[in-house]
Every structure is written in C-alpha cells, then in structure tokens.
Design a protein around this motif. Structure first.
Motif, PDB file in Angstrom:
ATOM      1  N   GLN A  46       0.812  -1.156   0.033  1.00 41.35           N
ATOM      2  CA  GLN A  46      -0.003  -0.005  -0.145  1.00 41.35           C
ATOM      3  C   GLN A  46       0.882   1.320   0.096  1.00 41.35           C
ATOM      4  O   GLN A  46       0.621   2.305  -0.710  1.00 41.35           O
ATOM      5  CB  GLN A  46      -0.949  -0.105   1.253  1.00 41.35           C
ATOM      6  N   GLU A  47       1.915   1.387   0.848  1.00 41.93           N
ATOM      7  CA  GLU A  47       2.575   2.554   0.691  1.00 41.93           C
ATOM      8  C   GLU A  47       3.421   2.677  -0.297  1.00 41.93           C
ATOM      9  O   GLU A  47       3.647   3.910  -0.818  1.00 41.93           O
ATOM     10  CB  GLU A  47       3.906   2.353   2.167  1.00 41.93           C
TER      11      GLU A  47
ATOM     12  N   THR B 198       1.032   3.983  -2.829  1.00 38.76           N
ATOM     13  CA  THR B 198       0.493   5.499  -2.719  1.00 38.76           C
ATOM     14  C   THR B 198       1.674   6.244  -3.224  1.00 38.76           C
ATOM     15  O   THR B 198       1.568   7.423  -3.692  1.00 38.76           O
ATOM     16  CB  THR B 198       0.495   5.608  -1.197  1.00 38.76           C
TER      17      THR B 198
END
Length: 135
Positions: free
Chosen positions: A113-114, A117
């Motif tokens: 997810q990081e 993003t």
C-alpha cells in the motif's frame, strides 16, 4: 489469419524499476546500518510476502523486520528508507507512453500500500488500469 495485438500488461518491480525494488531497499539498508546484504534479505524472508499481501500493516512489518535485524531504529525510519528505494526506469516509462497511444496498457503488481501510494502519482497516467495485490 492475422492476429492483432491490442493489449500490453506490465509488472512493476524489475520492469518499471531499474531492478527488483526490495534489492534497492536492502542496498540502502546496508549503507545506513552497515550489515551485509544477505542479513537484510534473510530478515525479510517470511514476513515480506505477508506484507506484500497486506497480511501485516506497516508498523507491524517494520517492527518485526527491525527485531529480526537486531538494529536500533524506529519503524518509521526504516519505512522511509523502504519508500525512498523506489527507482523508476524512465526508459521503460517512455516506451509505455508510446505504446499507450495505440494499445491498452495495464499494470499488474504484487505491491505494498505504501509503495502504491508513492508510485501512483508517477505512473497512473501511463496505464488504462492498475491492479495491485494490496487492494
């Protein structure tokens, strides 16, 4: 019978990056903490795939990683090294930019997810649709 190509599918790590992303992370950790590349790789084994699939949240993953390494670090510091290890392959992005003028271009990626993003602002315009394992 002529078959026309209409779609191209790309992977992110090692294709849209200059090398497999986690290897750059290990190299950056070696520079910061002075341990061997292999120590960082071994500490990642077992918990890395769980993190890739969102079975571990960031704080949990990086805390476990730090514990396995036996280093004195805050999880946010190691997470920042991780995120800053992204090294886009500009020549491949230019190639994709040319392809997308004639073809449907998709991204399939087993990603965190990081990192999603972090890379979305850079790569989103290159692909008709992006699919991530963390979704």
């Amino acid at each position: 019978m002529t078959v026309m190509i209409g779609t191209f599918i790309f992977d992110w790590g090692g294709v849209l990056t200059k090398k497999r992303f986690v290897f750059t992370f290990y190299e950056n950790m070696v520079r910061k903490y002075g341990l061997s590349f292999d120590i960082f790789r071994k500490a990642y084994t077992g918990i890395g795939p769980q993190y890739e699939k969102n079975a571990l949240i960031s704080k949990e993953f990086f805390t476990k990683y730090i514990q396995r390494l036996r280093i004195n670090a805050h999880w946010r510091e190691v997470e920042a090294i991780f995120i800053n290890s992204v090294d886009h392959n500009e020549s491949v992005l230019q190639f994709i930019d040319n392809l997308r003028k004639k073809y449907a271009v998709y991204l399939l990626s087993d990603n965190y997810q990081e990192i999603k993003t972090c890379i979305e602002p850079v790569i989103s315009s290159f692909f008709k649709k992006r699919y991530y394992s963390c979704d």
